[in-house]
Design an enzyme around this catalytic site. Structure first.
Site, PDB file in Angstrom:
ATOM      1  N   ALA A 195      61.381  44.616 -18.669  1.00 60.12           N
ATOM      2  CA  ALA A 195      62.667  43.785 -18.549  1.00 60.12           C
ATOM      3  C   ALA A 195      64.126  44.313 -18.202  1.00 60.12           C
ATOM      4  CB  ALA A 195      62.983  43.949 -20.262  1.00 60.12           C
ATOM      5  N   LEU A 254      66.615  41.703 -26.189  1.00 58.36           N
ATOM      6  CA  LEU A 254      67.169  40.925 -24.910  1.00 58.36           C
ATOM      7  C   LEU A 254      66.855  39.635 -25.200  1.00 58.36           C
ATOM      8  CD1 LEU A 254      65.840  43.321 -21.359  1.00 58.36           C
ATOM      9  CD2 LEU A 254      68.668  43.374 -22.230  1.00 58.36           C
ATOM     10  N   GLU A 259      54.665  46.608 -25.080  1.00 60.27           N
ATOM     11  CA  GLU A 259      53.715  48.120 -25.206  1.00 60.27           C
ATOM     12  C   GLU A 259      53.908  48.378 -26.190  1.00 60.27           C
ATOM     13  OE1 GLU A 259      51.785  48.946 -20.431  1.00 60.27           O
ATOM     14  OE2 GLU A 259      53.424  50.264 -21.343  1.00 60.27           O
TER      15      GLU A 259
HETATM   16 MO1  MOS Z   1      51.112  47.746 -17.307  1.00 66.74          MO
HETATM   17  S1  MOS Z   1      49.032  48.854 -18.437  1.00 66.74           S
HETATM   18  O1  MOS Z   1      51.814  49.438 -16.998  1.00 66.74           O
HETATM   19  O2  MOS Z   1      50.800  46.529 -17.208  1.00 66.74           O
END
Ligand code: MOS
Length: 732
Positions: free
Chosen positions: A512, A617, A692
Site C-alpha cells: 500500500a 489511505l 500484516e
Molecule cells: Mo507476504 S507473506 O510477504 O505476501
C-alpha cells in the site's frame, strides 16, 4: 523520484480523496462474479486444453519409472509431460525445490507430471491411469526430533547480541524461562494457484494468480531459459495470496510447458488437495524465551531463540525479529536455528517472522508480567522504548505503542478484568480478557507507475502492482485523484500486467505505502507536464475539482491534453531513511473469550485492535485488512495446524475439511481503531503497512484471555480442547 529526507507538506495532505472511506472500485466486479481470475479468461483465449497435476506420492527418494502408456490412450489426452520429456529447464532463484520433480523427489506432492487433455475431467481420469514406481529414502520430518542437534545459527544469520544476557538473566529478580510451539500452517487462499498459458511463436503470455508480477516473469523466463522480454504476465485479480503466490509455482510453469508441447493454450489449476504439500507453507517453530526483570518489572534481560525447519537450501522462519525492537532492556539475545527437514518448502506467509514470533513472545510477556505482579497493559507500557534497543542511537520514526495500549484498555473496559484467573462465570462459560502487543516492521522498496491524462480530464494509472484482495485498486485510484485534483470516478486504474512499470508488488505489507508512493512520483511528473503545457507556474499551481489554478487563471485539467494524451512515468526510490530510523507499525490487541467449563470449547466474545500504522489511505479497506487479519489470528490461536506425518513426511490434512479455519460463526464483533499517525519518514504518502500488523499478536491475546478465563496456560498452538481439558478448573 528519490526519497532521501522526510516528506514535507504535499498534495496528499489535503486528504480530500485519500484517507476517505471509499468503496472498492473493483467491488462491483468482485460481487457480480465478473472479475476475471486466472482460470477464467474465456473471452480472450479459445481452444484451451486442460492440465491436471500429478504430485509425488513419496517425500524423498527417486522415481524409478513412470508408466504413462494407458493414460496416453485415454479419451481426450493430448500429452503427458514429465521431467524426462520436457527438455532442459533452468531454475529461478526463489524456490528451493524444483517445480517439476523427477527422477529425484524433494518433497511430497512435488509435481512430477502434467496430463493435458481436451477437458479437465478427461485429464483427471487419465491421471488416474499413470503408474509411478518409486524408490523411497528415509527423510527427516520432525522438528522436535531435529532440534537437539541444531545449536548454532545459520552462517548468514548470526545471533543478535546486546550487552550480556546470561549474567543479567541470572541476576534478575523475576525470571521466566519457557518454550512455546507454533505449527506448520497453510495459506489455503480461496483461489488455488492457477495459470493459463499461450504461445505465439517465441512469445509466451501467462494469465496467472501472482502477487509479484516482475518476479514471476523473471523466474518463469529463467526456468524456460528464454528472454524475459518474451514473457507477458497478467494477474489483475487474485483470490487471496497471503504469501503463497509471491513466487513462480508449478501451475504457471506446467501451463507454459503444456502449451508449448501442444501448441495450444493450456490452463492448470492446482487441485485443492495438492495445495498444502505442493506449494509453500508457514513452517512450525519451537521458541525458547527467557525474560528477567527487576523488582519493579523493568526488563533487564531478554532472550528469544527460535527453531524451524526447511528443505536443504531453504531459509529459517525469522520468528525473533520483533524481539529486537518491541521492548526495552539492556541485555539481549536473539537467534535463529534451522533444521534440515524433508517436508515441503517453508516460506513467507502473512507477516512471516512476526506472526509466529508474536504468538510466543506475547504469551511470555503475559507470564512475566504476572510473575512481577504487574498488570499486562502496564507492564508493556513500563517497558516501552523510543529507541532501537539493539542500537540506542537509532530512533523509531514514529512509535505510538503506548497510545495503542492505553486507548485499547480504555475502550475495551480493561479495568473490569479480574487479574486472578478463573474467577468470572457467565452461565456455563468461564470468561476472561487478554491483551497482546501488535508489532510488524514497515518495509519499503522501489515502485514505479505510469499515468496518462486525456482531453476529458480522465487520469489512467498503470503499474504492475497487484491487488490480492487488499484494496490496491482503490487506494491507487485515490492517490492519483488527490494528486491530479479529480474525483475518484475520473481515474482508471490498471494493474497486474508486466507491460506496466514495475511496482514493489504485494508482499510484506509494503504494497500500500510503496505502490501509492510510486503513483505519487509519477503524478508529480504529470503535474509538471500539465503546468508546462498550460504555461502555468508549477510551484504555485493548484490541482482541484478537475481544474488547474495558478496566477489568477483557472484552466480545465483536460485542456492540457487537448493536443493528445499526456503521459508521465516515474518511480519512488527509497534512500537510507529506513536505516537511519527504525520503521515499525504498532497495535494493541484486546480479546474477551468464554471457555465452556465442561467441554473446554472456546468462543471469542469481543475483539479490539488499536493500530498505529502511518496514514490510513482508506479506513474502509484498511479496516477490512485488519479484521481479516484478526480472523486469521483466531485461526492461528484455536484451529490452524498442518498435521505432519513424521513417518511418511507429509501434511495429512491437505484439504479444507481437515485444515480448519474460522468461519463467520466463530468470529464475534470486531472493532478496529486507527490512531492518527502520519509518518513522514516512511514515504511521501506518510503511510505504512497495516495488512500484516493486524495479525501479529492477536493469537497471543486469545491465549492470554483463555488463561485469564480458566487458569490454563497452553504454550503449544493451536489451543485445542485436548490441550485445555486437563488444565480446566474443577466444575464449580
Ligand atoms: Mo507476504 S507473506 O510477504 O505476501
Amino acid at each position: 523520484m528519490k526519497f532521501n529526507k522526510p516528506a514535507s507538506d504535499n498534495p496528499i495532505d489535503r486528504q480530500k480523496v485519500v484517507s476517505q472511506p471509499r468503496d472498492r472500485i473493483d467491488g462491483p466486479l468482485k460481487t457480480t462474479g465478473t472479475a476475471t481470475y486466472a482460470y477464467e479468461w474465456h473471452q480472450e483465449v479459445e481452444n484451451v486444453a486442460y492440465g491436471f497435476v500429478i504430485g509425488a506420492g513419496i517425500a524423498k527418494g527417486t522415481i524409478e519409472n513412470i508408466d504413462t502408456a494407458a493414460a496416453r490412450q485415454a479419451p481426450g489426452v493430448l500429452t503427458i509431460l514429465t521431467a524426462e520429456n520436457v527438455g532442459p529447464l533452468g531454475k529461478g532463484e526463489m524456490n528451493t525445490a524444483t517445480l517439476l520433480g523427477g527422477p529425484t523427489i524433494e518433497h511430497y506432492h512435488q509435481a512430477i507430471a502434467l496430463v493435458v487433455a481436451q477437458t479437465f475431467e478427461q485429464a483427471r481420469a487419465a491421471a488416474g491411469l499413470v503408474r509411478v514406481a518409486y524408490r523411497r529414502e528415509a527423510g527427516d520430518y520432525s522438528l522436535a526430533a531435529a532440534k537437539p542437534h541444531v545449536t548454532t545459527p545459520p552462517e548468514d544469520t548470526p545471533d543478535s547480541v546486546t550487552g550480556d544476557f546470561a549474567t543479567a538473566f541470572a541476576a534478575a529478580e523475576v525470571q521466566l524461562d519457557a518454550t512455546y510451539t507454533t505449527p506448520d500452517q497453510s495459506h489455503i487462499a480461496m483461489e488455488p494457484h492457477a495459470s493459463m498459458a499461450a504461445w505465439e511463436g517465441e512469445k509466451l503470455t501467462l494469465w496467472t494468480s501472482n502477487q509479484m508480477i516482475a518476479w514471476c516473469r523473471k523466474e518463469l523466463a529463467a526456468t524456460l531459459q528464454i528472454d524475459k522480454e518474451n514473457v507477458r504476465v497478467y494477474s489483475p485479480y487474485i483470490g487471496g495470496g497471503f504469501g503463497s503466490k509471491l513466487f513462480l509455482r508449478a501451475d504457471a510453469l506446467l501451463a507454459a510447458l503444456g502449451a508449448r508441447a501442444i501448441q495450444r493454450p493450456v490452463k492448470v489449476m492446482l487441485q485443492r488437495p495438492l495445495v498444502a504439500n505442493n506449494t509453500t507453507h508457514r513452517p512450525a517453530t519451537i521458541q525458547h524465551i527467557r525474560i528477567g526483570t527487576d523488582r519493579q518489572g523493568r526488563i533487564t534481560a531478554i532472550a528469544h531463540e527460535s527453531w524451524s525447519g526447511n528443505l536443504p537450501g531453504g531459509t529459517p522462519e525469522t520468528a525473533v525479529q520483533q524481539t529486537n525492537y518491541l521492548y526495552a532492556g539492556a541485555n539481549r539475545l536473539t537467534g535463529l536455528r534451522l533444521a534440515e527437514l524433508d517436508l515441503p518448502e517453508g516460506n513467507a506467509m502473512r507477516a512471516p517472522g512476526e506472526a509466529a514470533g508474536m504468538l510466543a513472545l506475547e504469551i511470555a510477556i503475559d507470564e512475566i508480567a504476572e510473575k512481577a505482579g504487574i498488570d499486562p497493559v502496564e507492564f508493556r507500557i513500563l517497558n516501552d522504548t523510543q529507541v532501537d534497543p539493539t542500537n540506542r542511537e537509532r530512533f523509531f520514526s514514529r512509535r505510538q505503542f503506548v497510545a495503542c495500549m492505553r486507548q485499547g484498555a480504555e475502550r475495551f473496559g480493561w479495568s473490569r478484568r479480574c487479574a486472578t484467573p478463573a474467577q468470572v462465570r457467565d452461565g456455563r462459560w468461564l470468561v476472561g480478557m487478554g491483551v497482546a502487543a501488535g508489532f510488524r516492521n514497515n518495509i519499503v522498496s522501489e515502485s514505479a507507475a505510469r499515468v496518462h491524462l486525456d482531453a476529458n480530464g480522465v487520469v489512467t494509472v498503470e503499474t504492475d502492482m497487484t491487488d490480492i484482495g487488499t484494496g490496491s485498486y482503490t487506494i491507487i485510484g485515490q492517490t492519483a485523484a488527490e494528486m491530479m485534483g479529480v474525483p475518484l470516478e475520473q481515474v482508471v486504474v490498471r494493474l497486474g500486467d508486466s507491460d506496466f512499470p514495475v511496482s514493489a508488488g504485494s508482499g510484506g505489507q509494503w504494497g500500500a505505502n510503496t505502490s501509492t508512493a510510486g503513483v505519487y512520483a509519477a503524478c508529480v511528473k504529470l503535474r509538471d507536464a500539465v503546468t508546462k503545457k498550460l504555461g502555468l507556474d508549477p510551484d504555485t499551481a493548484e490541482f482541484s475539482d478537475g481544474k488547474v489554478i495558478a496566477q489568477g487563471r483557472t484552466v480545465a485539467l483536460g485542456d492540457a491534453a487537448r493536443d493528445g494524451t499526456l503521459t508521465a512515468e516515474d518511480s519512488i526510490e527509497f534512500g537510507d531513511l529506513d536505516k537511519q530510523f527504525q520503521q515499525s507499525t504498532f497495535a494493541g490487541h484486546f480479546v474477551e473469550v468464554g471457555v465452556d467449563i465442561a467441554t473446554g470449547e472456546v468462543r471469542l466474545r469481543r475483539m479490539l485492535a488499536v493500530c498505529a500504522a502511518g496514514r490510513i489511505l482508506n479506513p474502509k479497506t484498511a479496516r477490512s485488512q485488519v479484521i481479516g487479519a484478526m480472523t486469521m489470528g483466531a485461526g492461528a490461536a484455536l484451529m490452524e495446524e498442518l498435521a505432519v506425518d513424521t513417518r511418511q513426511g507429509f501434511f495429512v490434512n491437505h484439504d479444507m475439511v481437515g485444515y480448519e479455519v474460522p468461519v463467520h460463526a466463530d468470529i464475534p464483533d470486531q472493532e478496529v481503531i486507527f490512531l492518527d499517525d502520519l509518518d513522514p519518514v516512511s514515504s511521501p504518502m506518510k503511510a505504512k503497512g497495516v495488512g500484516e500488523l493486524g495479525l501479529c499478536g492477536v493469537g497471543a491475546a486469545i491465549a492470554n484471555a483463555i488463561y485469564n478465563a480458566t487458569g490454563a496456560r497452553v504454550r503449544e498452538y493451536p489451543i485445542t480442547l485436548d490441550k485445555l481439558l486437563a488444565q480446566l478448573p474443577e466444575l464449580a
